[in-house]
Scaffold this active site. Structure first.
Site, PDB file in Angstrom:
ATOM      1  N   CYS A  59      16.162 -46.258 107.885  1.00 39.40           N
ATOM      2  CA  CYS A  59      15.398 -45.736 106.750  1.00 39.40           C
ATOM      3  C   CYS A  59      14.407 -46.791 106.295  1.00 39.40           C
ATOM      4  O   CYS A  59      14.529 -47.966 106.638  1.00 39.40           O
ATOM      5  CB  CYS A  59      16.299 -45.321 105.598  1.00 39.40           C
ATOM      6  SG  CYS A  59      15.466 -44.086 104.555  1.00 39.40           S
ATOM      7  N   HIS A  62      10.536 -45.546  98.531  1.00 38.85           N
ATOM      8  CA  HIS A  62      10.766 -44.226  99.110  1.00 38.85           C
ATOM      9  C   HIS A  62      11.180 -44.341 100.578  1.00 38.85           C
ATOM     10  O   HIS A  62      10.942 -45.376 101.225  1.00 38.85           O
ATOM     11  CB  HIS A  62       9.529 -43.329  98.947  1.00 38.85           C
ATOM     12  CG  HIS A  62       9.467 -42.723  97.567  1.00 38.85           C
ATOM     13  ND1 HIS A  62      10.306 -41.702  97.175  1.00 38.85           N
ATOM     14  CD2 HIS A  62       8.705 -43.034  96.490  1.00 38.85           C
ATOM     15  CE1 HIS A  62      10.058 -41.399  95.912  1.00 38.85           C
ATOM     16  NE2 HIS A  62       9.092 -42.197  95.469  1.00 38.85           N
ATOM     17  N   LYS A  95      21.514 -33.758 104.206  1.00 34.53           N
ATOM     18  CA  LYS A  95      21.665 -34.763 103.155  1.00 34.53           C
ATOM     19  C   LYS A  95      21.057 -34.222 101.872  1.00 34.53           C
ATOM     20  O   LYS A  95      19.879 -33.859 101.840  1.00 34.53           O
ATOM     21  CB  LYS A  95      20.968 -36.056 103.573  1.00 34.53           C
ATOM     22  CG  LYS A  95      20.941 -37.115 102.485  1.00 34.53           C
ATOM     23  CD  LYS A  95      20.391 -38.430 103.004  1.00 34.53           C
ATOM     24  CE  LYS A  95      20.210 -39.428 101.890  1.00 34.53           C
ATOM     25  NZ  LYS A  95      19.719 -40.726 102.396  1.00 34.53           N
ATOM     26  N   ARG A  97      22.569 -47.413  95.757  1.00 40.34           N
ATOM     27  CA  ARG A  97      21.182 -47.846  95.488  1.00 40.34           C
ATOM     28  C   ARG A  97      21.162 -49.171  94.731  1.00 40.34           C
ATOM     29  O   ARG A  97      20.279 -49.994  94.957  1.00 40.34           O
ATOM     30  CB  ARG A  97      20.427 -46.762  94.715  1.00 40.34           C
ATOM     31  CG  ARG A  97      20.121 -45.557  95.585  1.00 40.34           C
ATOM     32  CD  ARG A  97      19.309 -44.506  94.828  1.00 40.34           C
ATOM     33  NE  ARG A  97      19.262 -43.255  95.573  1.00 40.34           N
ATOM     34  CZ  ARG A  97      18.790 -42.121  95.085  1.00 40.34           C
ATOM     35  NH1 ARG A  97      18.314 -42.069  93.844  1.00 40.34           N
ATOM     36  NH2 ARG A  97      18.788 -41.026  95.823  1.00 40.34           N
ATOM     37  N   CYS A 114      11.839 -34.136  96.939  1.00 38.29           N
ATOM     38  CA  CYS A 114      10.903 -33.477  97.860  1.00 38.29           C
ATOM     39  C   CYS A 114      11.304 -33.669  99.318  1.00 38.29           C
ATOM     40  O   CYS A 114      10.692 -33.093 100.213  1.00 38.29           O
ATOM     41  CB  CYS A 114       9.485 -33.989  97.644  1.00 38.29           C
ATOM     42  SG  CYS A 114       8.804 -33.399  96.089  1.00 38.29           S
ATOM     43  N   LYS A 128      26.233 -34.867 103.812  1.00 39.24           N
ATOM     44  CA  LYS A 128      26.313 -35.977 102.867  1.00 39.24           C
ATOM     45  C   LYS A 128      25.802 -35.525 101.505  1.00 39.24           C
ATOM     46  O   LYS A 128      24.722 -34.943 101.453  1.00 39.24           O
ATOM     47  CB  LYS A 128      25.463 -37.135 103.387  1.00 39.24           C
ATOM     48  CG  LYS A 128      25.292 -38.291 102.428  1.00 39.24           C
ATOM     49  CD  LYS A 128      24.309 -39.290 102.964  1.00 39.24           C
ATOM     50  CE  LYS A 128      24.029 -40.309 101.879  1.00 39.24           C
ATOM     51  NZ  LYS A 128      22.947 -41.198 102.213  1.00 39.24           N
ATOM     52  N   SER A 170      28.979 -43.511  98.051  1.00 41.76           N
ATOM     53  CA  SER A 170      29.416 -44.543  97.109  1.00 41.76           C
ATOM     54  C   SER A 170      29.996 -43.955  95.818  1.00 41.76           C
ATOM     55  O   SER A 170      31.002 -44.442  95.306  1.00 41.76           O
ATOM     56  CB  SER A 170      28.256 -45.477  96.807  1.00 41.76           C
ATOM     57  OG  SER A 170      27.130 -44.753  96.349  1.00 41.76           O
TER      58      SER A 170
HETATM   59  C1  PBG Z   1      19.062 -44.269 101.942  1.00 41.29           C
HETATM   60  C2  PBG Z   1      20.530 -44.002 101.942  1.00 41.29           C
HETATM   61  C3  PBG Z   1      21.270 -43.633 100.830  1.00 41.29           C
HETATM   62  C4  PBG Z   1      22.602 -43.575 101.248  1.00 41.29           C
HETATM   63  C5  PBG Z   1      22.630 -43.887 102.599  1.00 41.29           C
HETATM   64  N1  PBG Z   1      21.329 -44.129 103.019  1.00 41.29           N
HETATM   65  C6  PBG Z   1      20.851 -43.416  99.431  1.00 41.29           C
HETATM   66  C7  PBG Z   1      19.793 -42.452  99.151  1.00 41.29           C
HETATM   67  O1  PBG Z   1      19.393 -41.652  99.991  1.00 41.29           O
HETATM   68  O2  PBG Z   1      19.289 -42.494  98.039  1.00 41.29           O
HETATM   69  C8  PBG Z   1      23.753 -43.246 100.347  1.00 41.29           C
HETATM   70  C9  PBG Z   1      25.045 -43.882 100.672  1.00 41.29           C
HETATM   71  C10 PBG Z   1      26.003 -43.953  99.560  1.00 41.29           C
HETATM   72  O3  PBG Z   1      25.765 -43.533  98.402  1.00 41.29           O
HETATM   73  O4  PBG Z   1      27.113 -44.454  99.828  1.00 41.29           O
HETATM   74  N2  PBG Z   1      18.328 -43.617 102.897  1.00 41.29           N
HETATM   75 ZN    ZN Z   2      16.097 -44.096 102.429  1.00 35.70          ZN
END
Ligand code: PBG
Ligand code: ZN
Length: 333
Positions: A126, A135, A203, A213, A227, A256, A283
């Protein structure tokens, strides 16, 4: 006739014994290969930092991670999901440090491959941990996601992790068509038969990612992720996203978060029974369970939830509880 005396209405004769109960739960066993452990990797090789919002979770430099993994692999750990965190490398508009040679994930992969030859290494792909705007994709001048530039950049990052030794690349960005872009990049470097693509296909834009985060310092600076991450009430978009990702060549799918979305897990498994399905127990779910009682209550609650996730159709659960689960299932605490 008295309905309740009718033999076919007596269920309890089928599960009074523990072995009989096992036969009633055919696909719910929790073995080490059903668990993937997410780990946070820092730039400083010797760092070890507890995460205050997630009890018993640490952020590791590679030397500390290797020590922790030695123990866990001995207990049966089969796979990890690696998240890189940058503190001194710069964040910019295109997430340049996601795939520089100094990136902690890129540096760690060869060492992990060598030290743990049987451990399955997945890398989260990511841009949010590396972009100045926070972002998951790249932005156009007007602040909207630049779709073409995003998928191209995500594929570059995935390819860099693949070249460095990842067995699995797992894009979590939710940009449309990134699976196709990643697969094409792998094919053009003859890596398509050596690297799997685990899509975060379903997701949702959840409020349960908060502790993560904080840990990753990856919150968006402005706006939110609605979005590109899916609306929590939409089963339809989840089905379309999974179908699109399968058509683009995803090897594995994911739902997820997990617990509030087990209906989506069941639908996705029924829709694609031939693709391994992952759940990310995120998390916020971890924090809720970990703080939900004394250690015995946490353990029984956790094992119940994992069993239910398997029943709903999950083949593998990504969970910060992996060390505890390995202790529970090996009978060693
Ligand atoms: C970011 C990402 C996130 C998680 C995994 N990859 C957070 C988000 O999309 O805001 C969440 C993992 C967690 O909360 O344990 N791409
Ligand atoms: Zn991300």
């Amino acid at each position: 006739m008295n309905l309740f005396s009718s033999p076919e209405h007596i269920l309890q004769g089928g599960y009074f014994h523990s072995t009989l109960r096992k036969l009633q739960e055919p696909n719910t066993s929790i073995e080490p290969h059903n668990i993937m452990y997410p780990v946070f990797l820092l730039e400083n090789d010797n760092a070890l930092q507890p995460v205050s919002s997630l009890p018993n979770v640490n952020r590791y430099g590679i030397n500390q991670l290797m020590l922790a993994l030695k123990d866990l692999v001995a207990k049966g750990l089969k796979s990890i999901l690696i998240f890189g965190i940058v503190e001194t490398l710069e964040k910019d508009a295109i997430g340049s440090s996601a795939d520089t040679p100094e990136n902690p994930v890129i540096k760690a992969l060869p060492r992990l491959r060598e030290a743990f030859p049987d451990l399955l290494l997945a890398c989260d792909v990511c841009l949010c941990p590396y972009t100045s705007h926070g972002h998951c994709g790249l932005l156009s001048a007007n602040g909207a996601i630049d779709h073409g530039a995003s998928t191209k950049r995500i594929a570059e990052v995935a390819l860099a992790y693949a070249k460095a030794g990842a067995h699995i690349v797992a894009p979590s960005d939710m940009m449309d068509n990134r699976i196709k872009a990643i697969k094409e990049a792998l094919v053009s470097h003859k890596l398509e038969n050596q690297v799997s693509v685990l899509s975060y296909s379903c997701k949702f834009a959840s409020s349960m990612y908060g502790p993560f985060r904080d840990t990753m310092k990856s919150s968006p600076m402005a706006s939110d992720r609605k979005c590109y991450q899916l609306p929590p009430g939409s089963a339809g978009l989840a089905a379309r996203a999974a179908a699109r990702d399968v058509a683009e060549g995803a090897d594995c799918l994911m739902v997820k978060p997990g617990l509030p979305y087990l209906d989506i897990v069941r639908r996705t498994k029924d829709q694609f029974p031939n693709h391994p399905l992952f759940i990310y127990q995120v998390s916020g779910e971890y924090a809720m369970i970990a703080r939900g009682g004394d250690s015995a209550e946490v353990q029984t609650t956790l094992m119940e939830i994992l069993t239910c996730m398997r029943r709903a159709g999950a083949d593998c659960i990504i969970t910060y509880f992996a060390p505890l689960i390995l202790s529970i299932i090996s009978g060693k605490h």
